[in-house]
Motif scaffolding. Structure first.
Motif, short mmCIF file in Angstrom:
data_model
loop_
_atom_site.label_atom_id
_atom_site.label_comp_id
_atom_site.label_asym_id
_atom_site.label_seq_id
_atom_site.Cartn_x
_atom_site.Cartn_y
_atom_site.Cartn_z
N LYS A 7 45.34 -36.86 52.69
CA LYS A 7 45.24 -36.16 54.50
C LYS A 7 45.66 -37.93 54.89
O LYS A 7 46.29 -37.26 55.84
N LYS A 19 49.87 -38.38 54.30
CA LYS A 19 50.52 -37.17 55.58
C LYS A 19 51.71 -37.90 55.97
O LYS A 19 50.79 -39.16 56.78
N TYR A 67 46.09 -28.05 49.77
CA TYR A 67 45.85 -28.21 50.03
C TYR A 67 47.45 -27.98 50.62
O TYR A 67 48.37 -27.98 52.05
#
Length: 111
Positions: A49, A52, A81
Motif C-alpha cells: 500500500k 499506491k 488487495y
C-alpha cells in the motif's frame, strides 16, 4: 555495502498508528537522502500500500526508483488487495524473485 530493504507494513514499530505510520514515512524519506541507496526495495503484505498512486510515500519511492533502486511490489499481495492497477511506482514481483533477493549476499534491512 550492498543492502536490500523489505517493507511489510505501512507502519514502523508498534504504538499509536499515527506515530508508526509517520516513522515509516520518515524511514523511506531518509533512504532518499542517503548516498548509498539500497539495491532493492521490496514491499509485501500491507507494505504494498506504500506504492499506491495516492500514498504519502509515493514521491519518495519514485525518487528512489529514479536513483536506480529496484522498487518492487508483491504481485500476490497487490492482487489480494485488488490494487494491481493502482501501483504508482516500480514493478510487480513474484515470490521466486523475492526468495532470490532474500537469499542474496546483500544485507537485509527490515524496519
Amino acid at each position: 555495502m550492498a543492502y536490500d530493504v523489505l517493507l511489510t507494513s505501512t507502519e514502523m514499530g508498534s504504538g499509536d498508528k499515527a506515530l508508526t505510520e509517520n516513522l515509516m514515512l520518515a524511514f523511506i524519506h531518509t533512504l532518499t537522502e542517503r548516498e548509498e541507496k539500497p539495491e532493492n526495495l521490496v514491499m509485501y503484505g500491507l507494505g504494498v500500500k506504500l506504492a499506491k498512486k495516492n500514498a504519502e510515500s509515493l514521491n519518495d519511492l519514485k525518487a528512489l526508483a529514479d536513483s536506480g533502486v529496484n522498487v518492487l511490489s508483491c504481485g500476490i499481495c497487490t492482487d489480494y488487495y485488488e490494487m494491481g492497477d493502482q501501483i504508482g511506482v516500480g514493478g510487480i514481483t513474484t515470490i521466486p524473485e523475492v526468495v532470490d533477493i532474500l537469499a542474496s549476499d546483500n544485507t537485509l534491512v527490515h524496519p
